[in-house]
Scaffold this motif. Structure first.
Motif, mmCIF file in Angstrom:
data_model
loop_
_atom_site.group_PDB
_atom_site.id
_atom_site.type_symbol
_atom_site.label_atom_id
_atom_site.label_comp_id
_atom_site.label_asym_id
_atom_site.label_seq_id
_atom_site.Cartn_x
_atom_site.Cartn_y
_atom_site.Cartn_z
ATOM 1 N N GLY A 26 -5.585 37.004 43.898
ATOM 2 C CA GLY A 26 -6.484 36.047 43.259
ATOM 3 C C GLY A 26 -6.341 36.053 41.745
ATOM 4 N N ALA A 27 -6.208 37.270 41.168
ATOM 5 C CA ALA A 27 -6.020 37.358 39.715
ATOM 6 C C ALA A 27 -4.691 36.744 39.290
ATOM 7 C CB ALA A 27 -6.095 38.827 39.276
ATOM 8 N N ALA A 28 -3.634 36.961 40.076
ATOM 9 C CA ALA A 28 -2.329 36.398 39.734
ATOM 10 C C ALA A 28 -2.347 34.871 39.810
ATOM 11 C CB ALA A 28 -1.256 36.961 40.671
ATOM 12 N N SER A 29 -3.002 34.315 40.840
ATOM 13 C CA SER A 29 -3.083 32.855 40.938
ATOM 14 C C SER A 29 -3.901 32.256 39.798
ATOM 15 C CB SER A 29 -3.694 32.463 42.284
ATOM 16 O OG SER A 29 -5.022 32.965 42.390
ATOM 17 N N HIS A 30 -4.984 32.942 39.402
ATOM 18 C CA HIS A 30 -5.785 32.459 38.273
ATOM 19 C C HIS A 30 -4.982 32.498 36.976
ATOM 20 C CE1 HIS A 30 -9.365 31.630 35.906
ATOM 21 N NE2 HIS A 30 -9.085 32.684 35.145
ATOM 22 N N LEU A 31 -4.223 33.583 36.787
ATOM 23 C CA LEU A 31 -3.392 33.686 35.592
ATOM 24 C C LEU A 31 -2.303 32.620 35.592
ATOM 25 C CD1 LEU A 31 -2.708 35.258 33.005
ATOM 26 C CD2 LEU A 31 -1.279 36.770 34.391
ATOM 27 N N GLY A 32 -1.733 32.341 36.770
ATOM 28 C CA GLY A 32 -0.711 31.304 36.860
ATOM 29 C C GLY A 32 -1.249 29.934 36.502
ATOM 30 N N ARG A 33 -2.473 29.618 36.956
ATOM 31 C CA ARG A 33 -3.079 28.335 36.590
ATOM 32 C C ARG A 33 -3.337 28.241 35.098
ATOM 33 N NH1 ARG A 33 -6.030 29.273 41.430
ATOM 34 N NH2 ARG A 33 -7.774 30.076 40.196
ATOM 35 N N LYS A 34 -3.778 29.335 34.499
ATOM 36 C CA LYS A 34 -4.020 29.332 33.060
ATOM 37 C C LYS A 34 -2.720 29.104 32.286
ATOM 38 C CE LYS A 34 -8.490 30.181 32.733
ATOM 39 N NZ LYS A 34 -9.413 29.241 32.057
ATOM 40 N N MET A 35 -1.656 29.801 32.699
ATOM 41 C CA MET A 35 -0.381 29.637 32.007
ATOM 42 C C MET A 35 0.170 28.229 32.193
ATOM 43 S SD MET A 35 0.217 32.504 30.502
ATOM 44 C CE MET A 35 1.955 32.418 30.146
ATOM 45 N N LYS A 36 -0.011 27.655 33.371
ATOM 46 C CA LYS A 36 0.466 26.301 33.617
ATOM 47 C C LYS A 36 -0.265 25.285 32.750
ATOM 48 C CE LYS A 36 1.162 22.972 37.339
ATOM 49 N NZ LYS A 36 0.988 22.717 38.802
ATOM 50 N N ASN A 37 -1.577 25.453 32.636
ATOM 51 C CA ASN A 37 -2.347 24.549 31.779
ATOM 52 C C ASN A 37 -2.014 24.734 30.302
ATOM 53 O OD1 ASN A 37 -3.666 23.532 34.039
ATOM 54 N ND2 ASN A 37 -5.318 25.033 33.906
ATOM 55 N N HIS A 38 -1.627 25.956 29.921
ATOM 56 C CA HIS A 38 -1.308 26.221 28.517
ATOM 57 C C HIS A 38 0.013 25.561 28.118
ATOM 58 C CE1 HIS A 38 -1.154 28.322 24.694
ATOM 59 N NE2 HIS A 38 0.081 28.723 24.991
ATOM 60 N N PHE A 39 1.021 25.668 28.973
ATOM 61 C CA PHE A 39 2.333 25.102 28.641
ATOM 62 C C PHE A 39 2.457 23.635 29.011
ATOM 63 C CE2 PHE A 39 3.316 29.652 28.985
ATOM 64 C CZ PHE A 39 3.948 29.836 27.750
ATOM 65 N N LYS A 40 1.486 23.104 29.687
ATOM 66 C CA LYS A 40 1.547 21.706 30.073
ATOM 67 C C LYS A 40 1.251 20.817 28.868
ATOM 68 C CE LYS A 40 -0.232 18.512 33.550
ATOM 69 N NZ LYS A 40 -1.200 18.338 34.666
ATOM 70 N N SER A 41 1.955 19.707 28.769
ATOM 71 C CA SER A 41 1.754 18.791 27.648
ATOM 72 C C SER A 41 0.353 18.192 27.706
ATOM 73 C CB SER A 41 2.806 17.670 27.696
ATOM 74 O OG SER A 41 2.567 16.748 26.667
ATOM 75 N N LYS A 42 -0.339 18.218 26.583
ATOM 76 C CA LYS A 42 -1.701 17.700 26.545
ATOM 77 C C LYS A 42 -1.735 16.182 26.424
ATOM 78 C CE LYS A 42 -3.634 21.912 24.549
ATOM 79 N NZ LYS A 42 -4.435 22.504 23.443
ATOM 80 N N GLN A 43 -0.617 15.555 26.038
ATOM 81 C CA GLN A 43 -0.554 14.111 25.935
ATOM 82 C C GLN A 43 -0.243 13.517 27.295
ATOM 83 O OE1 GLN A 43 2.224 12.795 23.045
ATOM 84 N NE2 GLN A 43 0.688 12.150 21.605
ATOM 85 N N LEU A 44 -1.134 12.684 27.746
ATOM 86 C CA LEU A 44 -0.951 12.042 29.034
ATOM 87 C C LEU A 44 -0.097 10.796 28.840
ATOM 88 C CD1 LEU A 44 -4.543 12.344 30.528
ATOM 89 C CD2 LEU A 44 -2.561 13.795 30.955
ATOM 90 N N VAL A 45 0.948 10.672 29.626
ATOM 91 C CA VAL A 45 1.870 9.552 29.540
ATOM 92 C C VAL A 45 1.527 8.580 30.658
ATOM 93 C CG1 VAL A 45 4.280 8.828 29.579
ATOM 94 C CG2 VAL A 45 3.647 11.043 28.586
ATOM 95 N N PHE A 46 1.211 7.363 30.280
ATOM 96 C CA PHE A 46 0.863 6.330 31.253
ATOM 97 C C PHE A 46 2.065 5.417 31.460
ATOM 98 C CE2 PHE A 46 -3.571 7.201 31.706
ATOM 99 C CZ PHE A 46 -3.953 7.781 30.487
#
Length: 418
Positions: free
Chosen positions: A278-298
């Protein structure tokens, strides 16, 4: 120090005089023998005495308390007298020795037969796995609480009576001393009952059924009067009791102790793996959101893509509706009773188009190219700017100028519209 005969698999030995027999366990571990047992049967026309021979060294070198208790019971066990008896040998247990002493000079037969898949061992193993993985939910179940009380009352009556009378024992030290003595006595009676189960069932079946019925009803009444467990401490103790019982069943359900220890370790790790996973999956989601581009492309659809997507989704939705109407769970009679055109609904379910040709033609005449609707929209769009123009009300002379310009530029109105 005796010259005992060594038993081998598939042996059939006939003897008339007193003799002792030993089975030496195989020291090579083979996984195909995890649930395998050896059955030794002794049969004779006359009565003989069967006496297990327990070695003192084995009792001293016992690995567990249960093995020591069994060895001690065998030392003080009275010889069994019968015309037929059998014993089950585990594949990787201790060496077994026993003595046969016939009362008369009558031949008896000692046979050794292997059972590759022992149903009892497999049942104990599966029951242990089930109890361990569902201990948390079972400890909070009222039905399982009553069932556990009935089983405890039947198998360990002294322990059940002591638990029922716990409130009348003021000192905890006295209670635990009595509890230890009751458990040892109960284990001794369980061992005796296991060894003589076949004889008791054949000779004293009515008394045995009466004992089960009376003790079972009394245990259920005592548990029902006490009520299910409510406090978290008692539920936790009950949970760990179930887990320990599960470990005992797993150990008794396999013939190789190393396999039992490995299964216990894997079971404990599987319960503890939920937290790091559970801790590893939570950390993975955090890292994914951190490296994900914040600009949404439509991405905008073109008119052609929009039309194609609408047609595709409409066809898919119609097919899903047809499959839903064809399913046996669909209330077809209720739907038909509320429809104005049941025949058309049946044709749609069988594959006909959802729009009739007449409706398609009417739609084209109403909204297609050259329709009255399109002409009205075009003329209204042209008339609105002419009505809203303020120059038409202020300068009347400008209209005459525009007419003159219109005469000079030869653009008929029909050509302009086209």
């Amino acid at each position: 120090g005796r010259n005992c005969s060594i038993l081998q698999e598939m042996d059939v030995i006939q003897e008339q005089e007193e003799n002792c027999y030993c089975y030496v366990q195989n020291r090579t571990i083979r996984l195909q023998y995890v649930w395998s047992t050896l059955q030794v049967k002794i049969h004779s026309r006359e009565v003989f005495t069967f006496e297990p021979i327990a070695q003192k060294s084995n009792c001293r070198n016992s690995e567990t308390v249960l093995e020591f208790a069994v060895c001690a019971v065998q030392i003080f066990w009275k010889p069994e007298t019968s015309t037929e008896t059998s014993i089950s040998l585990k594949q990787y247990g201790e060496d077994i020795c026993f003595k046969i002493q016939p009362f008369k000079t009558e031949p008896y037969t000692v046979s050794v037969k292997r059972e590759m898949l022992a149903g009892k061992l497999l049942f104990l193993f599966v029951a242990g796995i089930f109890l361990f993985h569902f201990a948390n939910s079972l400890s909070r179940s009222t039905k399982f609480f009553y069932l556990s009380g009935i089983i405890l009352g039947v198998l360990a009556l002294l322990v059940f009576v002591l638990l029922a009378l716990k409130r009348f024992i003021p000192r905890h030290s006295t209670f635990w001393i009595l509890m230890g003595g009751c458990w040892m006595s109960s284990l001794y009676f369980i061992y005796c009952f296991k060894e003589n189960m076949q004889w008791l069932w054949s000779e004293h079946r009515n008394y045995l059924l009466g004992y089960f019925l009376a003790v079972g009803i009394s245990s259920f009444a005592a548990c029902y009067q006490h009520g299910p467990l409510t406090t978290e401490l008692s539920i936790t103790l009950f949970t760990w009791t179930i887990k320990l019982t599960a470990f005992v069943l797993i150990y008794c359900g396999v013939t190789i102790p190393q396999v039992a220890y490995a299964v216990m370790a894997v079971s404990l790790c599987s319960k503890g793996l939920c937290y790091p996973l559970g801790a590893a999956s939570h950390l993975g989601r955090k890292m994914k959101n951190h490296f994900k581009s914040k600009q949404l492309v439509f991405k905008y659809l073109t008119e052609e893509e929009y039309r194609e997507q609408g047609e595709t989704e409409t066809i898919r939705a119609l097919e899903e509706l047809r499959s839903c109407c064809r399913s046996p769970d669909f209330p077809s009679w209720l739907a038909v009773s509320k429809l104005q055109a049941p025949h058309r609904f049946a044709g749609f379910v069988l594959g006909s188009p959802h729009v009739s040709p007449a409706e398609t033609k009417a739609h084209e005449e109403e909204y297609g190219i050259g329709s009255t609707f399109l002409e009205a929209q075009l003329f209204e769009t042209r008339a609105e700017p002419e009505q809203d123009d303020p120059a038409n009300c202020i300068h009347a002379g400008d209209e005459e100028d525009e007419e003159e310009i219109g005469k000079k530029i030869s653009f008929p109105y029909d050509t302009e519209l086209l």
